[in-house]
Design a protein around this motif. Sequence first.
Motif, PDB file in Angstrom:
ATOM      1  N   TYR A   1     -13.733  47.294  -7.097  1.00  0.00           N
ATOM      2  CA  TYR A   1     -12.976  48.244  -7.380  1.00  0.00           C
ATOM      3  C   TYR A   1     -11.668  47.636  -8.147  1.00  0.00           C
ATOM      4  O   TYR A   1     -11.242  46.578  -8.015  1.00  0.00           O
TER       5      TYR A   1
ATOM      6  N   PHE B   1      -5.870  53.993  -7.490  1.00  0.00           N
ATOM      7  CA  PHE B   1      -7.215  54.076  -7.893  1.00  0.00           C
ATOM      8  C   PHE B   1      -7.416  53.948  -9.057  1.00  0.00           C
ATOM      9  O   PHE B   1      -6.866  54.710  -9.803  1.00  0.00           O
TER      10      PHE B   1
ATOM     11  N   TYR C   1      -7.405  48.451  -9.156  1.00  0.00           N
ATOM     12  CA  TYR C   1      -6.473  49.420  -8.740  1.00  0.00           C
ATOM     13  C   TYR C   1      -5.251  48.878  -9.388  1.00  0.00           C
ATOM     14  O   TYR C   1      -5.288  47.541  -9.914  1.00  0.00           O
TER      15      TYR C   1
ATOM     16  N   PRO D   1      -1.512  50.583  -3.955  1.00  0.00           N
ATOM     17  CA  PRO D   1      -2.267  50.417  -4.963  1.00  0.00           C
ATOM     18  C   PRO D   1      -2.844  51.786  -5.261  1.00  0.00           C
ATOM     19  O   PRO D   1      -3.103  52.787  -4.457  1.00  0.00           O
TER      20      PRO D   1
END
Lengths: 109, 116
Positions: free
Chosen positions: B33, B45, B35, B43
């Motif tokens: 992921y 996304f 962020y 955070p």
Amino acid sequence: AQTVTQSQPEMSVQEAETVTLSCTYDTSESNYYLFWYKQPPSRQMILVIRQEAYKQQNATENRFSVNFQKAAKSFSLKISDSQLGDTAMYFCTGNQFYFGTGTSLTVIP
Amino acid sequence: DTGVSQNPRHKITKRGQNVTFRCDPISEHNRLYWYRQTLGQGPEFLTYFQNEAQLEKSRLLSDRFSAERPKGSFSTLEIQRTEQGDSAMYLCASSEGRDTFTDTQYFGPGTRLTVL
């Protein structure tokens, strides 16, 4: 989709005392987990505790526990016997893509 | 297990330049992921990968941003024609990949980008 709200931007607690951080969420999912992450100053984010939504029993990890109220869509974090190392930003999240804005916790010696 | 690593840790660049960040996930973690985090915020996304496939992208990921994860191992995030508004901490996380909703994410230390 899921939204997460943390309404306490800053909190402080005396060392050894107990503090509760609030989080509310909204989701259309029927099965989900909820998470609290901790981000100490200048250090990386780590998982504090997680709660499975289908479990009625509140999760506990040592001094950290949650108060999960599914009907109210509330997921608060209780820190008992606060320690200086608990000073950090705390974020809650549901599906883990979307985090709350965080609560900055300061433990006062 | 050495954890998630990110390089560089700090990057200062001039507006209009391109920058690339690298993330090395925990070995055998299938999901990765990205962020973005600005000061005092949570955070945000950007995107995530299941192995080498990029499965979801946020609207925050404008056409100046591109992410890759060749061979399902490390990932790169490139920002082209940087703007001052791109100044932020860029966080990478990885997880085992069983389920987005149940996986624990393990975060790297982040790359702090400053655009002058």
